[in-house]
Scaffold this motif. Structure first.
Motif, short mmCIF file in Angstrom:
data_model
loop_
_atom_site.label_atom_id
_atom_site.label_comp_id
_atom_site.label_asym_id
_atom_site.label_seq_id
_atom_site.Cartn_x
_atom_site.Cartn_y
_atom_site.Cartn_z
N PHE A 186 0.80 -1.22 0.00
CA PHE A 186 0.00 0.00 0.00
C PHE A 186 0.84 1.28 0.00
CE2 PHE A 186 -3.66 -2.40 2.29
CZ PHE A 186 -4.14 -2.84 1.07
N THR A 187 2.03 1.25 0.57
CA THR A 187 2.78 2.50 0.79
C THR A 187 4.07 2.61 0.00
OG1 THR A 187 3.99 1.60 2.70
CG2 THR A 187 1.86 2.65 3.13
N THR A 188 4.48 1.56 -0.72
CA THR A 188 5.73 1.62 -1.49
C THR A 188 5.48 1.11 -2.91
OG1 THR A 188 6.61 -0.63 -1.14
CG2 THR A 188 6.91 0.96 0.65
N ASN A 189 6.50 1.19 -3.75
CA ASN A 189 6.43 0.58 -5.09
C ASN A 189 7.46 -0.55 -5.20
OD1 ASN A 189 8.83 2.01 -5.13
ND2 ASN A 189 8.55 2.82 -7.19
N GLN A 190 7.81 -1.16 -4.08
CA GLN A 190 8.87 -2.15 -4.04
C GLN A 190 8.33 -3.57 -4.27
OE1 GLN A 190 10.38 -1.38 -0.12
NE2 GLN A 190 11.80 0.19 -0.81
N HIS A 191 9.27 -4.46 -4.59
CA HIS A 191 8.96 -5.89 -4.57
C HIS A 191 8.82 -6.32 -3.11
CE1 HIS A 191 9.92 -5.87 -8.76
NE2 HIS A 191 11.23 -5.79 -8.60
N LEU A 192 8.19 -7.48 -2.91
CA LEU A 192 7.94 -7.96 -1.55
C LEU A 192 8.33 -9.42 -1.43
CD1 LEU A 192 6.59 -7.80 1.31
CD2 LEU A 192 4.43 -8.37 0.16
N LEU A 193 9.08 -9.74 -0.39
CA LEU A 193 9.39 -11.13 -0.05
C LEU A 193 8.68 -11.46 1.25
CD1 LEU A 193 10.96 -13.80 -0.43
CD2 LEU A 193 12.88 -12.73 0.79
N VAL A 194 7.74 -12.38 1.19
CA VAL A 194 7.03 -12.83 2.39
C VAL A 194 7.70 -14.13 2.84
CG1 VAL A 194 4.82 -13.45 3.43
CG2 VAL A 194 4.90 -11.77 1.57
N THR A 252 9.31 -9.15 4.69
CA THR A 252 8.54 -9.09 5.93
C THR A 252 9.41 -9.60 7.07
OG1 THR A 252 7.64 -11.28 5.50
CG2 THR A 252 6.32 -9.41 4.79
N LYS A 253 9.63 -8.78 8.06
CA LYS A 253 10.49 -9.15 9.19
C LYS A 253 9.61 -9.50 10.38
CE LYS A 253 14.39 -6.37 7.65
NZ LYS A 253 13.81 -6.01 6.36
N VAL A 254 9.04 -10.70 10.31
CA VAL A 254 8.12 -11.15 11.35
C VAL A 254 8.87 -12.07 12.29
CG1 VAL A 254 5.98 -12.36 11.83
CG2 VAL A 254 6.18 -10.96 9.77
N ALA A 255 8.86 -11.77 13.56
CA ALA A 255 9.53 -12.63 14.54
C ALA A 255 8.83 -13.98 14.56
CB ALA A 255 9.46 -11.99 15.92
N THR A 256 9.62 -15.04 14.41
CA THR A 256 9.04 -16.38 14.40
C THR A 256 8.74 -16.84 15.82
OG1 THR A 256 11.26 -17.32 14.43
CG2 THR A 256 10.23 -17.04 12.28
N THR A 257 7.55 -17.29 16.03
CA THR A 257 7.18 -17.82 17.35
C THR A 257 7.65 -19.25 17.45
OG1 THR A 257 5.03 -18.47 16.47
CG2 THR A 257 5.18 -16.32 17.52
N SER A 258 8.19 -19.62 18.58
CA SER A 258 8.68 -20.99 18.75
C SER A 258 7.50 -21.94 18.80
CB SER A 258 9.49 -21.09 20.05
OG SER A 258 8.71 -20.69 21.15
#
Length: 732
Positions: A34-42, A213-219
């Protein structure tokens, strides 16, 4: 905030699904789109909502500014994943005026024609079908894709470092010529060891940057178990009596289970034997097989059985169910033998443990029963060690294999050359070279190397040069392009369709004998008719055990896995997941290894002039070491014979005039000589033809590609240095 930015019908969908909140990966993905024109790695774990992370913001964008052509391409490695995602997208778009079209070999032609007449919405496709579109619908490409906004590439780890992945990058480059605005790419994966590597691949050939996406992985809770079985030789008709099949049968009673195997043969064998046991015990037949050679209807039946929450099902599968197909809530995953990599282990582990339950995975390792006369290397349980090493690399270090890019994808270069010429009808050599050499996968290809390939293809009549200096397909080239197999970069085996009562069961690549028995879909069939022209085999069901009729493939194991296997042998740790027989077998191997002074040396004397070398190198390093030994064989060292089991050990037999110390010193000197990988491939050597179109590549180019992409000289040089230290310790 993010929720209110979504299209109203998506908000309605989320409300009716009972979601209390969006997941972190979904929130971050929306922010990027929504806010950038970048590529995205999920890059998020299994069941973290990656599909919705990509599609929620993308569908919102389509709703806000409807494209005049196809707006989104979703590329999947397998058709089954497309079918699975097709159903999920239909739910998301139930109240939207956005169409979804699945396009692959099993898709109804009428659906494809409707899209061609009215191109819009989301196109789900495989690389092979996209290649076909680019060739056969070349004139319609602007009408189909001129307003394309996004390309979503699912399971990108399955594409990176492969010719198929490089094919996608070529296809994107060809598409972007017709799009007046930057095309945004979205990559999805649950199994990445190096985000930077994935970002570099995703933006290849593009000017846009990538945000991950820098999502902290839950154990998550993980329950692992590993058991070992020694298998005696039995008559094939009695194979169901083998202890590991009996064990698996007991472990899958009243448990919805997915059994992963490393090839189709193992998948067929385990289900055939479980069925035999169930029949003898009057247990219900709840067994299925899922792999690429099973008919689509039977694969769908297996998926439906696994998804049904009210019925028991046990399915054996290859990589076909390793991807993100939703197969419902599993009780457990069983892995037969070692997975080929840490990445594969994680993918398969992630199939279980959804909806808050722990991920439960059992490993079953087997080896032929030892008779007491085996040599030292054969007495090591390599598959057991590999399984432990792969698990420990992740559990201790969170290490996943880095994916090396292909430097010289020459088979793909051939295919893209013919594909572009076929699509355009005719093209000047200059324009062709400009198109090809600007594609990211061919960044290392020099202009003179492409020129050599074109001249070679003209000499083979794959291409022709017109009087006006245009390139067109030659007569042989036209035949190749007309085959539906042309669009894939992997070599397709000649197959036979197997049918019963007019219904397709699947395919085999090795024709059985008339009256013979074959195993397919976990059942045994008698061959009653073979039509060599149509390549159709007619069968009828029969009891007993049949043969499996496919040719095997190769597996590439990383050097880090072998190094960890050595450490496992040297440790005295009893890993908590080991079951009694696995503990006993590992203890025996460790004691044997210590007896042979395994902590101090990598070379062991066997008998007379025979020696075992444990280089602890991955598959590429192992092959490189063999190549160097073959070169030394022609020099001052009298090497009579080189055998072994890749990539675990080599057995070298020396002539009477040579010593192992001499061989070791020659190897050390060779590794320190500054030789390059290309020097290892001699001009008179016939290089291996490892890819589909390698047979049409000039000899010198094929040698260069082999040296750079299939040899690992650096790993052998490291081994040479450690061998020098080892020799010094021995002398002291």
């Amino acid at each position: 905030m993010t929720f209110t930015q979504l299209a109203p019908f998506l908000q309605e969908y989320i409300y009716h699904q009972g979601w209390t909140e969006l997941r972190p990966a979904q929130i971050e993905a929306c922010e990027v789109i929504f806010t950038t024109n970048q590529h995205l790695l999920v890059a998020a774990g299994t069941a973290a909502g990656k599909t919705e992370a990509a599609f929620l913001p993308v569908i919102t964008k389509l709703h806000e500014l409807p494209p005049k052509t196809i707006g989104v391409i979703y590329i999947s490695p397998i058709k089954a994943l497309i079918n699975n995602q097709f159903d999920r997208l239909h739910d998301l778009l139930k109240y939207a005026d956005i169409q979804v079209c699945a396009w692959h070999g099993d898709t109804n032609q009428s659906h494809k024609q409707n899209l061609l007449k009215n191109p819009q919405g989301i196109l789900q496709i495989t690389p092979e079908s996209l290649e076909s579109l680019l060739v056969n619908k070349y004139a319609q490409i602007p009408k189909l894709f001129n307003d394309l906004q996004f390309v979503i590439i699912d399971e990108i780890h399955a594409f990176m470092g492969t010719q198929r992945g490089s094919q996608i990058l070529c296809q994107l480059a060809r598409l972007e010529k017709y799009i007046p605005h930057p095309l945004r790419r979205i990559g999805l994966s649950a199994t990445l060891g190096d985000y930077a590597q994935a970002e570099e691949w995703l933006r290849s050939g593009s000017q846009l940057s990538v945000t991950t996406t820098k999502v902290a992985t839950t154990s998550r809770r993980i329950q692992l178990a590993l058991e070992y079985f020694a298998t005696p030789e039995l008559d094939p008709e009695d194979s169901h009596n083998l202890a590991h099949y009996q064990y698996i049968f007991q472990q899958t009673q009243s448990r919805k289970s997915l059994i992963f195997t490393n090839n189709r043969t193992q998948a067929e064998q385990v289900i055939s034997n479980l069925r035999s046991i169930a029949l003898k015990q009057n247990s219900p037949d709840v067994y299925h097989v899922h792999h690429g050679s099973i008919s689509p209807s039977l694969r769908q039946a297996a998926e439906s059985a696994m998804q049904d929450p009210y019925s028991l099902a046990v399915t054996a599968a290859t990589v076909s169910l390793e991807m993100g197909i939703d197969i419902g809530q599993l009780d457990q995953v069983i892995q037969l033998e070692s997975p080929s990599s840490v990445a594969s282990f994680l993918q398969r582990l992630g199939r279980s443990g959804r909806r808050g339950s722990p991920s439960r995975m059992q490993f079953i390792c087997t080896e032929a029963e030892l008779l007491g006369a085996e040599s030292f290397p054969v007495q090591i349980p390599w598959m057991l060690l590999q399984t432990i090493a792969i698990m420990q690399l992740y559990l201790e270090e969170r290490w996943i294999e880095p994916i090396a890019p292909i430097q010289y994808p020459l088979s793909l270069l051939y295919q893209q050359t013919l594909s572009i010429v076929a699509a355009t009808g005719e093209i000047t050599p200059h324009n062709l070279a400009q198109t090809i050499l600007n594609m990211a996968p061919f960044s290392r290809i020099k202009a003179e190397e492409l020129r050599q390939l074109l001249h070679y293809l003209i000499s083979l009549d794959h291409l022709q040069k017109t009087e006006n200096n245009f390139l067109v397909l030659g007569e042989i080239g036209e035949k190749i392009v007309r085959s539906f197999q042309f669009y894939g970069v992997f070599a397709a085996q000649i197959t036979y369709d197997v049918c019963h009562g007019g219904v397709a069961i699947g395919q085999v690549s090795i024709a059985p004998n008339l009256g013979g028995k074959l195993t397919l879909a976990g059942k045994t069939w008698e061959v009653i008719e073979i039509n060599p022209k149509t390549k159709v085999i007619t069968v009828q069901p029969i009891t007993g055990t049949g043969t499996v009729n496919w040719r095997g493939g190769s597996i590439n194991i990383h050097t880090q896995v072998l190094q960890k296997m050595r450490q496992v042998l040297q440790e005295n740790i009893t890993y908590r997941y080991l079951q009694p027989k696995a503990i006993a077998r590992l203890t025996t191997a460790r004691n044997l290894f210590k007896t042979m002074e395994g902590q101090e040396t990598t070379i062991f004397h066997l008998e007379k002039n025979s020696y075992a070398i444990f280089p602890w190198l991955g598959t590429r390093g192992y092959h490189t070491l063999i190549k160097i030994l073959q070169i030394l064989k022609e020099g001052r060292v009298d090497i009579k014979k080189i055998t072994g089991t890749q990539p675990y050990f080599l057995i070298v037999k020396l002539g009477k005039g040579s010593t192992i110390e001499q061989l070791a010193q020659e190897l050390i000197t060779f590794c320190r000589s500054g030789i390059t990988a290309e020097d290892l491939v001699t001009s008179d050597e016939e290089p291996q033809k490892l890819h589909k179109y390698d047979q049409f590549i000039p000899h010198n180019l094929l040698c260069k590609a082999y040296a750079h992409d299939y040899l690992d000289l650096a790993a052998v040089v490291d081994y040479g240095n450690s061998l020098a230290e080892e020799m010094t310790r021995v002398e002291e």
